[in-house]
Design an enzyme around this catalytic site. Sequence first.
Site, PDB file in Angstrom:
ATOM      1  N   LYS A 126       0.836  -1.209   0.000  1.00 44.39           N
ATOM      2  CA  LYS A 126       0.000   0.000   0.000  1.00 44.39           C
ATOM      3  C   LYS A 126       0.872   1.261   0.000  1.00 44.39           C
ATOM      4  CE  LYS A 126      -4.439  -1.286   0.314  1.00 44.39           C
ATOM      5  NZ  LYS A 126      -5.012  -2.089   1.382  1.00 44.39           N
ATOM      6  N   LYS A 149      -3.071 -11.937  -8.418  1.00 47.90           N
ATOM      7  CA  LYS A 149      -4.483 -12.197  -8.142  1.00 47.90           C
ATOM      8  C   LYS A 149      -5.404 -11.215  -8.864  1.00 47.90           C
ATOM      9  CE  LYS A 149      -4.782  -9.150  -4.217  1.00 47.90           C
ATOM     10  NZ  LYS A 149      -5.407  -8.749  -3.007  1.00 47.90           N
ATOM     11  N   LYS A 206      -9.539  -5.532  -8.415  1.00 44.91           N
ATOM     12  CA  LYS A 206     -10.099  -4.392  -9.130  1.00 44.91           C
ATOM     13  C   LYS A 206      -9.231  -3.150  -8.948  1.00 44.91           C
ATOM     14  CE  LYS A 206     -14.333  -1.859  -8.771  1.00 44.91           C
ATOM     15  NZ  LYS A 206     -15.630  -1.884  -8.113  1.00 44.91           N
TER      16      LYS A 206
END
Length: 334
Positions: free
Chosen positions: A112, A195, A198
Amino acid sequence: MDTVVSGTRPTGTLHLGNYFGAVRNYVRLQNEAAKTFYFIADYHSLTTHHQPDTLGDLVRETAATYIAAGLDPDKTCLYVQSDVPETAELYLLFNMVAYKGELEKVPTFKEKIRKHDTNVNAGLLTYPVLMAADILIHRANKVPVGKDQEQHLEMTRHFAQRFNRRFGEDYFPEPVAYNFGNALIKVPGLDGMGKMSKSDNPNSAILFSDEDKAIRKKIMKAKTDAGPTEPGMPLTEEVANLFGLMELVSAPEAVKSFKSSYNDASIRYGDLKKQLAEDMVAFVAPFRERIRELLADRESLDRILRRGGEQARESAQETVRHARAMAGIRYYSA
Ligand code: TYM
């Protein structure tokens, strides 16, 4: 008997990874566990989402997807995280047993900060502490999640253990990440790497709100390779991912037939993609229609969420009362 908790960030309609990695198991567990609590993690989404005007719609879309996937509000407690402010208090208490060093080492945090390097807020750092509070607020022992959440669950166990030890009572359980029958799963994306997600790449994810045309387009554009040049070649990640998706939505005979044409090097990826696209369209369309119907009746949806919030609070209040008392916050006689 089991108590189950899990949640999803409200990023809009969910994608296939959310469904096969987690929500499908939520549905199965609602019929087996003593208590199930499934929530929409709106507090968590505030670590990166800063558009107050859209949050309400995103929360409702997530709720509608849960119900369309088979969650029954009469069997399960379905609620919005922020409707249970006790979670925030437990989060505060757990922050006292969470160490800066261990939080900084969490791979999802590192990822992040790479992506949001202009907004490395304390909420991102303490994200796993809030997750622990979500789970332990109902003293859950099973948490259906995808593979990417495994480490967060490990941290939840650490915090539970430490809190129990520090205050001398074996109150919080040590919950485990759960998938039916076997290992946690990671649904691959369409971009050939990692993976389905979105937020990482919208084109890599098939959403339950995608129209047929969009689904076909995304799949036809999915990454492949130059194709096998001789029999028995190993699969590249791109092609393995397409087979992985096919295994989720296509008939076993179709998968078998494309695998054997891969193995004898006669496969045409265009045909594989066409088959996958049609099977995906057939899988997604009924979900999409049901979500649309549910969203059209906003009153019912709101009623379900409000009722779920009230039920969740009852369970949460009891836990917070106990946790406060363990920490010595019990000053007045009744
Ligand atoms: P989130 O919102 O990213 O995803 C929701 C669930 O979907 C699973 N998932 C996947 N599983 C397999 N393959 C994929 N490609 C894939 N993408 C997503 C996730 O593993 C997750 O189970 N931090 C959590 C939300 C959360 C939570 C909790 C979960 C907050 N508090 C307490 C469980 C318990 C998250 O961001 O999930």
